[in-house]
Design an enzyme around this catalytic site. Structure first.
Site, PDB file in Angstrom:
ATOM      1  N   LEU A  97       0.818  -1.222   0.000  1.00  0.00           N
ATOM      2  CA  LEU A  97       0.000   0.000   0.000  1.00  0.00           C
ATOM      3  C   LEU A  97       0.849   1.268   0.000  1.00  0.00           C
ATOM      4  CD1 LEU A  97      -2.807  -0.816   2.597  1.00  0.00           C
ATOM      5  CD2 LEU A  97      -2.958  -0.832   0.098  1.00  0.00           C
ATOM      6  N   ARG A  98       2.150   1.133   0.196  1.00  0.00           N
ATOM      7  CA  ARG A  98       2.989   2.328   0.313  1.00  0.00           C
ATOM      8  C   ARG A  98       2.923   3.198  -0.943  1.00  0.00           C
ATOM      9  NH1 ARG A  98       7.718   5.075   0.028  1.00  0.00           N
ATOM     10  NH2 ARG A  98       8.332   6.089   1.975  1.00  0.00           N
ATOM     11  N   LYS A  99       3.084   2.605  -2.096  1.00  0.00           N
ATOM     12  CA  LYS A  99       3.055   3.394  -3.334  1.00  0.00           C
ATOM     13  C   LYS A  99       1.701   4.099  -3.522  1.00  0.00           C
ATOM     14  CE  LYS A  99       4.167   3.298  -8.241  1.00  0.00           C
ATOM     15  NZ  LYS A  99       3.005   3.676  -8.996  1.00  0.00           N
TER      16      LYS A  99
END
Length: 139
Positions: A97-99
């Site tokens: 989910l970071r991007k």
């Protein structure tokens, strides 16, 4: 002899209680407001940074193989036994989910409760305990 920065790991692990509590409250009281959506984004982002920072400290301290991605940080620390194998897929899902959260934030669906929000409220404290147990065992 290993140099594992337990102080910096502990600082990050200590943040887990607040992150998990915030995700729990959000999941229980979700109405889809903008403020809730932004709070959820931040809590998920903090969860990502916490587990990747801790994993990086473990990799550096125990001189494990170099990580080439956020997913790799989770895989390497999991292979070392820092947390139970059944946590790995959820932690990988989290770091993926970071991007979207950091780079594609302008298309993030803020009105929806992300499924990981409820899951992480219980998994993160378990992760914290597992890492602490791992450090006690290994050091």
């Amino acid at each position: 002899m290993y140099y594992v920065n337990r102080e910096q790991i502990a600082v990050r692990l200590d943040a887990i209680a607040e992150i998990a509590a915030a995700l729990d409250v959000l999941a229980d009281q979700w109405q889809g407001t903008l403020l809730e959506g932004l709070a959820q984004e931040r809590a998920l982002h903090l969860a990502i940074e916490t587990v990747t920072d801790v994993g990086s400290f473990l990799i550096d301290g125990f001189i494990l193989r170099d990580a080439s991605s956020y997913e790799d940080i989770i895989e390497i620390s999991g292979e070392a036994g820092a947390f139970p194998a059944d946590m790995q897929s959820t932690l990988i899902e989290l770091v993926q989910l970071r991007k979207p959260l950091v780079q594609d934030y302008y298309v993030w669906e803020r009105a929806s409760l992300h499924p990981l929000s409820k899951t992480l409220s219980t998994l993160l404290p378990e992760y914290k305990q597992a890492v602490e147990d791992y450090l006690d065992r290994e050091l």
